[in-house]
Design a protein around this motif. Structure first.
Motif, mmCIF file in Angstrom:
data_model
loop_
_atom_site.group_PDB
_atom_site.id
_atom_site.type_symbol
_atom_site.label_atom_id
_atom_site.label_comp_id
_atom_site.label_asym_id
_atom_site.label_seq_id
_atom_site.Cartn_x
_atom_site.Cartn_y
_atom_site.Cartn_z
ATOM 1 N N HIS A 158 -105.871 5.107 56.367
ATOM 2 C CA HIS A 158 -105.233 3.606 55.923
ATOM 3 C C HIS A 158 -105.861 3.476 54.968
ATOM 4 C CE1 HIS A 158 -104.544 -0.479 57.656
ATOM 5 N NE2 HIS A 158 -105.664 -0.443 57.700
ATOM 6 N N LEU A 159 -107.343 3.119 54.654
ATOM 7 C CA LEU A 159 -108.803 3.448 54.848
ATOM 8 C C LEU A 159 -108.159 3.768 52.351
ATOM 9 C CD1 LEU A 159 -111.079 4.750 55.163
ATOM 10 C CD2 LEU A 159 -110.861 2.516 55.397
ATOM 11 N N ILE A 160 -107.410 4.707 52.681
ATOM 12 C CA ILE A 160 -106.693 4.631 50.612
ATOM 13 C C ILE A 160 -105.759 4.091 50.702
ATOM 14 C CG2 ILE A 160 -104.960 6.744 49.611
ATOM 15 C CD1 ILE A 160 -106.460 9.203 51.416
ATOM 16 N N GLU A 161 -104.764 3.838 51.509
ATOM 17 C CA GLU A 161 -104.040 2.808 50.993
ATOM 18 C C GLU A 161 -103.901 1.111 51.018
ATOM 19 O OE1 GLU A 161 -99.879 3.337 53.573
ATOM 20 O OE2 GLU A 161 -101.030 2.829 54.829
ATOM 21 N N LYS A 162 -105.892 1.105 51.608
ATOM 22 C CA LYS A 162 -105.967 -0.244 51.340
ATOM 23 C C LYS A 162 -107.413 0.115 49.567
ATOM 24 C CE LYS A 162 -107.188 -2.462 55.634
ATOM 25 N NZ LYS A 162 -106.651 -3.976 54.929
ATOM 26 N N SER B 217 -90.105 -8.377 46.514
ATOM 27 C CA SER B 217 -90.841 -9.392 46.706
ATOM 28 C C SER B 217 -92.343 -9.954 46.811
ATOM 29 C CB SER B 217 -89.546 -8.939 48.678
ATOM 30 O OG SER B 217 -90.798 -8.882 48.702
ATOM 31 N N THR B 218 -92.481 -10.525 46.521
ATOM 32 C CA THR B 218 -93.266 -10.839 45.912
ATOM 33 C C THR B 218 -94.764 -10.339 47.452
ATOM 34 O OG1 THR B 218 -93.480 -12.734 44.813
ATOM 35 C CG2 THR B 218 -95.695 -12.850 46.395
ATOM 36 N N ARG B 219 -93.715 -10.528 48.739
ATOM 37 C CA ARG B 219 -94.608 -10.394 49.955
ATOM 38 C C ARG B 219 -94.654 -8.690 50.304
ATOM 39 N NH1 ARG B 219 -97.790 -9.726 53.648
ATOM 40 N NH2 ARG B 219 -96.942 -8.925 55.875
ATOM 41 N N LEU C 98 -98.825 -4.542 49.793
ATOM 42 C CA LEU C 98 -99.564 -2.978 48.855
ATOM 43 C C LEU C 98 -100.749 -3.544 48.450
ATOM 44 C CD1 LEU C 98 -98.279 -0.686 47.434
ATOM 45 C CD2 LEU C 98 -98.312 -2.393 45.439
ATOM 46 N N GLU C 99 -100.930 -4.649 48.147
ATOM 47 C CA GLU C 99 -102.247 -4.765 47.861
ATOM 48 C C GLU C 99 -103.067 -5.044 49.095
ATOM 49 O OE1 GLU C 99 -102.453 -8.427 45.037
ATOM 50 O OE2 GLU C 99 -101.515 -7.294 43.267
ATOM 51 N N ASN C 100 -102.816 -5.568 49.993
ATOM 52 C CA ASN C 100 -103.655 -4.963 51.407
ATOM 53 C C ASN C 100 -103.702 -4.290 51.944
ATOM 54 O OD1 ASN C 100 -104.560 -7.909 50.679
ATOM 55 N ND2 ASN C 100 -102.807 -8.911 52.037
ATOM 56 N N GLY C 101 -102.817 -3.104 51.840
ATOM 57 C CA GLY C 101 -103.108 -2.006 52.235
ATOM 58 C C GLY C 101 -102.485 -1.780 53.154
ATOM 59 N N GLU C 102 -100.909 -2.241 53.544
ATOM 60 C CA GLU C 102 -100.116 -2.446 55.023
ATOM 61 C C GLU C 102 -98.494 -1.347 53.904
ATOM 62 O OE1 GLU C 102 -99.165 -6.421 56.010
ATOM 63 O OE2 GLU C 102 -101.516 -7.265 55.999
ATOM 64 N N GLY C 103 -98.706 -1.084 53.339
ATOM 65 C CA GLY C 103 -98.080 0.135 53.544
ATOM 66 C C GLY C 103 -96.898 0.273 52.749
ATOM 67 N N VAL C 104 -96.321 0.162 52.131
ATOM 68 C CA VAL C 104 -94.748 0.437 51.680
ATOM 69 C C VAL C 104 -94.464 1.723 51.130
ATOM 70 C CG1 VAL C 104 -95.738 -1.581 50.290
ATOM 71 C CG2 VAL C 104 -96.053 -0.032 49.125
ATOM 72 N N PHE D 129 -94.065 1.403 44.892
ATOM 73 C CA PHE D 129 -95.157 2.444 44.952
ATOM 74 C C PHE D 129 -94.990 2.367 42.392
ATOM 75 C CE2 PHE D 129 -99.426 5.034 44.056
ATOM 76 C CZ PHE D 129 -100.020 4.340 44.012
ATOM 77 N N ILE D 130 -93.354 3.607 42.751
ATOM 78 C CA ILE D 130 -93.610 3.902 41.656
ATOM 79 C C ILE D 130 -93.649 3.014 40.963
ATOM 80 C CG2 ILE D 130 -92.033 5.393 40.218
ATOM 81 C CD1 ILE D 130 -92.404 7.507 42.470
ATOM 82 N N ARG D 131 -92.448 1.406 41.611
ATOM 83 C CA ARG D 131 -91.924 0.525 40.990
ATOM 84 C C ARG D 131 -93.172 -0.054 40.395
ATOM 85 N NH1 ARG D 131 -86.661 -1.876 42.569
ATOM 86 N NH2 ARG D 131 -85.428 -0.051 43.249
ATOM 87 N N VAL D 132 -94.183 -0.988 41.122
ATOM 88 C CA VAL D 132 -95.533 -0.850 40.725
ATOM 89 C C VAL D 132 -96.015 -0.802 39.330
ATOM 90 C CG1 VAL D 132 -97.132 -1.863 41.866
ATOM 91 C CG2 VAL D 132 -95.597 -3.002 42.643
#
Length: 121
Positions: free
Chosen positions: A13-17, A44-46, A51-57, A62-65
């Motif tokens: 979770h910390l790594i995602e954040k 989507s924007t959501r 992703l930017e809030n580290g909530e998991g995608v 991740f690769i697309r971004v």
């Protein structure tokens, strides 16, 4: 906001954040809105917000971004390339490993017991 992280001690979770925060900073350095990044990545924007809030995608997202931010060359740094191991190739006679094999034990019996066994020696 996480600026530094020790990956050996941080949980997922910390790594995602941390990664989300890093991506947000890169997006802002490119002067790009979340909506623009979402459109370029095909999400989507959501999803960008999560992703930017580290909530998991998903890994696909991740690769697309990363590709939308022109960071796809950094993907090769995530996992080391172990295909070139000269010493290992010599040991294996030039063949590549296809499967893992468990380590063989030496046959020593453990002296550990459950506690309900009676030692009659």
């Amino acid at each position: 906001m996480i600026n530094k992280i020790d990956f050996s001690f941080a949980n997922s979770h910390l790594i995602e954040k941390f990664l989300g925060n890093r991506l947000a900073n890169i997006r802002l350095a490119h002067n790009m809105t979340q909506a623009t990044l979402a459109r370029n990545a095909g999400v989507s924007t959501r999803t960008i917000n999560r992703l930017e809030n580290g909530e998991g995608v998903s890994l696909d997202t991740f690769i697309r971004v990363l590709k939308a931010l022109n960071l796809q060359d950094n993907l090769k740094n995530f996992l080391p390339d172990l295909s070139v191991r000269p010493i290992e190739r010599v040991r294996l006679g030039g063949r590549e490993r296809k499967r893992a094999r468990p380590v063989k034990t030496t046959g020593k019996q453990s002296t550990w017991k459950w506690g309900n066994e009676i030692d009659r020696s």
